[in-house]
Design a protein around this motif. Structure first.
Motif, PDB file in Angstrom:
ATOM      1  N   UNK A  66       1.074  -1.329  -0.280  1.00  0.00           N
ATOM      2  CA  UNK A  66      -0.222   0.186   0.199  1.00  0.00           C
ATOM      3  C   UNK A  66       0.448   0.615   0.253  1.00  0.00           C
ATOM      4  N   UNK A  67       1.616   1.135   0.696  1.00  0.00           N
ATOM      5  CA  UNK A  67       2.434   2.409   0.783  1.00  0.00           C
ATOM      6  C   UNK A  67       3.423   2.897  -0.742  1.00  0.00           C
ATOM      7  N   UNK A 100      -0.727  -5.681   2.849  1.00  0.00           N
ATOM      8  CA  UNK A 100      -0.649  -5.899   2.122  1.00  0.00           C
ATOM      9  C   UNK A 100      -2.291  -5.292   1.681  1.00  0.00           C
ATOM     10  N   UNK A 101      -2.604  -4.732   0.761  1.00  0.00           N
ATOM     11  CA  UNK A 101      -3.601  -4.250  -0.441  1.00  0.00           C
ATOM     12  C   UNK A 101      -4.004  -5.501  -1.364  1.00  0.00           C
ATOM     13  N   UNK A 102      -5.326  -5.955  -0.897  1.00  0.00           N
ATOM     14  CA  UNK A 102      -5.678  -6.887  -2.121  1.00  0.00           C
ATOM     15  C   UNK A 102      -6.687  -5.829  -2.906  1.00  0.00           C
ATOM     16  N   UNK A 103      -6.212  -5.972  -4.364  1.00  0.00           N
ATOM     17  CA  UNK A 103      -6.527  -5.094  -5.444  1.00  0.00           C
ATOM     18  C   UNK A 103      -7.684  -5.914  -6.393  1.00  0.00           C
ATOM     19  N   UNK A 134      10.191  -3.900  -0.931  1.00  0.00           N
ATOM     20  CA  UNK A 134      11.288  -4.349  -1.914  1.00  0.00           C
ATOM     21  C   UNK A 134      10.569  -4.248  -3.265  1.00  0.00           C
ATOM     22  N   UNK A 135       9.604  -4.410  -2.771  1.00  0.00           N
ATOM     23  CA  UNK A 135       9.073  -5.204  -4.201  1.00  0.00           C
ATOM     24  C   UNK A 135       7.522  -4.496  -4.809  1.00  0.00           C
ATOM     25  N   UNK A 136       6.585  -3.695  -5.414  1.00  0.00           N
ATOM     26  CA  UNK A 136       5.520  -3.624  -5.436  1.00  0.00           C
ATOM     27  C   UNK A 136       4.393  -4.794  -5.076  1.00  0.00           C
ATOM     28  N   UNK A 137       3.972  -5.376  -6.228  1.00  0.00           N
ATOM     29  CA  UNK A 137       2.894  -6.272  -6.121  1.00  0.00           C
ATOM     30  C   UNK A 137       3.212  -7.795  -6.688  1.00  0.00           C
ATOM     31  N   UNK A 138       2.151  -8.211  -6.376  1.00  0.00           N
ATOM     32  CA  UNK A 138       2.164 -10.051  -6.670  1.00  0.00           C
ATOM     33  C   UNK A 138       0.670 -10.638  -6.705  1.00  0.00           C
TER      34      UNK A 138
END
Length: 328
Positions: free
Chosen positions: A136-137, A223-226, A203-207
């Motif tokens: 989320x950051x 973590x943000x669920x999209x 360190x990484x953005x999404x996954x």
């Protein structure tokens, strides 16, 4: 007739009758206390391991034999699957396979077995939902459409994590990248643990991760669920729309697990084992265990399972080709 001769004749007839009974297919199996071994080409504590062990008592009751779970991890699942392929087609050695089995041909230059010809698919058993999550950051997006717009504005700036090259989590994220028409760098890790740690630290953005593994982090806000990756929304996160609902109509992926035997398993054995799986996984205690683990029971008959394996193999081959993934 001489009594000795008559007695001998009766014993011979009774002995032959008894031998015939023991030779009958169903009864000979009933007389045996030999366990049924389920080979798992994954390590202890993985999703498929937890699922199979949870269903162990119900499987034992349904099969009429003690079920023994044997983990044989290694080479992404090739070690355990090779052991299944080498086993006798007698119904006493089975395996619980996952998506990796149909991904193998697309990511390895050579395999010691044919993923379809050298096994007997028996039944799709269930699925584990996936969801696309972000730090989320690092990602200022509330959903997939906003994420896509962000990646389109700054192609190549952002990256996505996976549990390793050619894994299902890698291909799930890559499938989003391809269908959304965006560019993002792939950062592979050696397993889900380090992948998730670096996602949370930024360190990484999404996954893409499985619901059971990431639900606590989503609930806590780490973590943000999209978006949900399956065809339907998830019961545990009913307000989270699917990627299909968010503009990607062809996107659908999730973790699945299926029971299989070695090649040339007799049709009668396939039907018998499928019936036992149906009884075991539809029993109240196993349904409850699957619900607690956020897994979904999806039983398919053998013919449908074979067709599903072929469809999935073609889908992953297309994703791998689009990614330009170098074969291992």
């Amino acid at each position: 007739m001489d009594k000795q001769v008559a007695g001998w004749s009766r014993r011979r007839v009774l002995g032959a009758f008894g031998a015939a009974i023991l030779a009958a297919p169903g009864l000979s199996r009933a007389q045996s206390d030999r366990p049924v071994k389920f080979i798992l080409p994954v390590g202890v504590g993985s999703g498929v391991d937890t699922i199979t062990r949870s269903a162990g008592p119900a499987l034992s009751a349904a099969l009429g034999h003690t079920v023994v779970v044997e983990n044989q991890p290694g080479a992404g699942g090739i070690v355990g699957t090779s052991a299944l392929v080498r086993s006798a087609p007698d119904g006493y050695t089975l395996a619980m396979l996952s998506n990796n089995h149909v991904i193998f041909p697309s990511v390895y230059k050579s395999l010691p077995f044919d993923p379809l010809a050298d096994i007997t698919p028996i039944s799709m058993v269930g699925m584990t939902p996936f969801l696309l999550v972000a730090n989320p950051q690092k990602i200022a997006a509330q959903g997939i459409q906003e994420l896509t717009a962000l990646l389109q504005r700054q192609p190549g700036r952002y990256n996505y994590a996976s549990s390793g090259n050619g894994t299902i989590l890698h291909l799930a994220a890559e499938m989003y990248v391809q269908q959304a028409g965006v560019k993002a760098r792939h950062i592979p890790y050696k397993g889900v643990g380090p992948m998730m740690a670096d996602l949370m630290s930024g360190q990484v953005d999404f996954g893409v991760l499985s619901l059971p593994s990431v639900l606590p982090q989503v609930t806590s806000g780490a973590l943000k669920a999209l978006g949900a990756c399956g065809a339907e929304r998830m019961a545990a996160l009913p307000d989270l729309p699917t990627l299909r609902e968010q503009g990607l109509p062809d996107y659908e992926i999730g973790g699945w697990f299926a029971a299989a035997g070695p090649a040339k398993l007799p049709a009668a054995e396939v039907r018998r084992i499928y019936g036992a799986l149906d009884r075991a996984f539809n029993s109240p205690e196993v349904k409850q265990a699957m619900a607690v683990q956020n897994n979904k029971i999806v039983l398919m008959p053998p013919e449908q399972t074979v067709a599903y394996f072929r469809t999935e193999m073609a889908k992953y081959a297309s994703v791998v080709k689009g990614a330009g993934l170098e074969l291992m």
